[in-house]
Design a protein around this motif. Sequence first.
Motif, PDB file in Angstrom:
ATOM      1  N   GLY A  55      13.124   9.844   3.326  1.00  9.80           N
ATOM      2  CA  GLY A  55      13.025  10.781   2.355  1.00  9.80           C
ATOM      3  C   GLY A  55      12.768  10.233   1.270  1.00  9.80           C
ATOM      4  N   THR A  56      12.379   8.845   1.216  1.00  8.67           N
ATOM      5  CA  THR A  56      12.977   7.891   0.095  1.00  8.67           C
ATOM      6  C   THR A  56      12.000   8.639  -0.949  1.00  8.67           C
ATOM      7  OG1 THR A  56      10.740   6.167   0.236  1.00  8.67           O
ATOM      8  CG2 THR A  56      13.501   6.022   0.733  1.00  8.67           C
ATOM      9  N   ARG A  57      10.664   8.960  -1.273  1.00  4.96           N
ATOM     10  CA  ARG A  57       9.468   9.187  -1.875  1.00  4.96           C
ATOM     11  C   ARG A  57       9.642  10.981  -2.504  1.00  4.96           C
ATOM     12  NH1 ARG A  57       4.187   9.236   2.073  1.00  4.96           N
ATOM     13  NH2 ARG A  57       5.623   7.853   2.199  1.00  4.96           N
ATOM     14  N   THR A  58      10.649  11.764  -1.816  1.00  7.26           N
ATOM     15  CA  THR A  58      11.126  13.142  -2.012  1.00  7.26           C
ATOM     16  C   THR A  58      11.957  12.647  -2.927  1.00  7.26           C
ATOM     17  OG1 THR A  58      11.707  13.625  -0.233  1.00  7.26           O
ATOM     18  CG2 THR A  58      10.325  14.844  -0.147  1.00  7.26           C
TER      19      THR A  58
ATOM     20  N   GLY B 180       1.157  -0.918   0.265  1.00  4.68           N
ATOM     21  CA  GLY B 180       0.000  -0.021   0.075  1.00  4.68           C
ATOM     22  C   GLY B 180       1.044   1.581  -0.244  1.00  4.68           C
ATOM     23  N   ARG B 181       1.897   1.145   0.527  1.00  5.49           N
ATOM     24  CA  ARG B 181       2.870   2.315   0.858  1.00  5.49           C
ATOM     25  C   ARG B 181       2.934   2.916  -0.302  1.00  5.49           C
ATOM     26  NH1 ARG B 181       8.192   2.257   1.321  1.00  5.49           N
ATOM     27  NH2 ARG B 181       9.463   4.245   2.378  1.00  5.49           N
ATOM     28  N   SER B 182       4.121   1.404  -1.357  1.00  9.60           N
ATOM     29  CA  SER B 182       4.181   1.328  -2.414  1.00  9.60           C
ATOM     30  C   SER B 182       3.665   2.082  -3.631  1.00  9.60           C
ATOM     31  CB  SER B 182       5.096  -0.208  -3.104  1.00  9.60           C
ATOM     32  OG  SER B 182       5.948   0.077  -2.262  1.00  9.60           O
TER      33      SER B 182
HETATM   34  N1  UDP Z   1      11.345   2.268   5.856  1.00  8.52           N
HETATM   35  C1  UDP Z   1      11.733   1.072   6.588  1.00  8.52           C
HETATM   36  N2  UDP Z   1      11.716  -0.187   5.967  1.00  8.52           N
HETATM   37  C2  UDP Z   1       9.748   0.401   5.455  1.00  8.52           C
HETATM   38  C3  UDP Z   1       9.155   1.415   5.220  1.00  8.52           C
HETATM   39  C4  UDP Z   1       9.841   2.502   5.552  1.00  8.52           C
HETATM   40  O1  UDP Z   1      12.544   0.481   6.655  1.00  8.52           O
HETATM   41  O2  UDP Z   1       9.053  -0.985   5.060  1.00  8.52           O
HETATM   42  C5  UDP Z   1      12.255   3.718   6.436  1.00  8.52           C
HETATM   43  C6  UDP Z   1      12.887   4.086   5.405  1.00  8.52           C
HETATM   44  O3  UDP Z   1      14.099   3.862   5.787  1.00  8.52           O
HETATM   45  C7  UDP Z   1      12.178   4.409   5.017  1.00  8.52           C
HETATM   46  C8  UDP Z   1      11.750   5.335   6.067  1.00  8.52           C
HETATM   47  O4  UDP Z   1      11.648   4.576   6.781  1.00  8.52           O
HETATM   48  O5  UDP Z   1      12.935   6.097   4.106  1.00  8.52           O
HETATM   49  C9  UDP Z   1      10.363   6.645   5.698  1.00  8.52           C
HETATM   50  O6  UDP Z   1       9.565   5.757   5.202  1.00  8.52           O
HETATM   51  P1  UDP Z   1       8.263   6.943   4.704  1.00  8.52           P
HETATM   52  O7  UDP Z   1       7.634   5.453   4.781  1.00  8.52           O
HETATM   53  O8  UDP Z   1       8.033   8.246   5.947  1.00  8.52           O
HETATM   54  O9  UDP Z   1       8.506   6.889   3.305  1.00  8.52           O
HETATM   55  P2  UDP Z   1       9.657   7.927   2.757  1.00  8.52           P
HETATM   56  O10 UDP Z   1      10.653   9.111   4.313  1.00  8.52           O
HETATM   57  O11 UDP Z   1      11.014   6.687   2.709  1.00  8.52           O
HETATM   58  O12 UDP Z   1       9.894   9.117   2.013  1.00  8.52           O
END
Ligand code: UDP
Length: 259
Positions: free
Chosen positions: A127-130, A88-90
């Motif tokens: 911050g992987t999405r940004t 769902g997150r992806s």
């Molecule tokens: N993360 C993880 N496993 C997951 C999801 C997230 O280790 O299944 C860690 C990862 O370092 C990620 C951070 O949590 O960058 C923050 O996740 P978020 O969902 O807030 O998204 P992001 O900040 O990467 O856009």
Amino acid sequence: MTRPDGRQPDQLRPISFIPNVAAHATGSVLVSFGDTRVICSATVEDDVPRWMRTQRVEGGWLTAEYSMLPYATLDRKPRDISRGKLDGRSSEIQRLIGRALRAVVDLKKVGQRTIWVDCDVLQADGGTRTASVTGGCVAVAIAFNRLFAQGKLRDFPLKKLVAAVSAGVFEGVPVLDLNYLEDKAAAVDFNVVMTESSEFVEIQGSGEEAVFSGAEMTAMLELSGNGIAHLIALQKEAILAADRAAPADLAALAAAFGR
Ligand code: UDP
């Protein structure tokens, strides 16, 4: 307040763009925001989705896919395919990337083509999405430059650059570009997408077991605006460098990672 990596509240992590890491993509870049590393590519397909053909919609389409490689996180994360469904997150993140990039692409000028933007997280540290939006835009710009140089585009479809960054309230202080340690501890988390003309494309902001004030929100948006202006300057350098760089510039990779 001291940030875990000693940065100032308004300081981005070290940012780097290594273009041309995937020779068979039309455009590609490895983007790093500190220890977060994402491979972003743009691949052009000479076809449009069926709904566009049946509804006779003019022009092309741009869509994005996001995923984390199994070893991108501290604990191995199984591939979606082995679990039989998209996380769902992806799915939420890839839709954000698609919206951000479509906001700056004139799809009519793309012609009857689909631009596939693939963002694969090599290493996740917040911050992987940004990073994906920011690198995805570089990959798309490189791809359009190539198509244009090959005489396949009459007009350049990228209207302007777009970039994204996070901001949050960490130990009571608004800070820019959170790493994982900060993201985990932050009371408030914002993801801001903006163009090079300082227009907003999207703001995702929420309190995590916390609330935030108007003043904090203004501070986070101001931090983000400044961070994005900086990111856009770096994107421009990377797009220019892509024309000069050899395919898969391994020396640049080593230099960026301090080896
Ligand atoms: N993360 C993880 N496993 C997951 C999801 C997230 O280790 O299944 C860690 C990862 O370092 C990620 C951070 O949590 O960058 C923050 O996740 P978020 O969902 O807030 O998204 P992001 O900040 O990467 O856009």
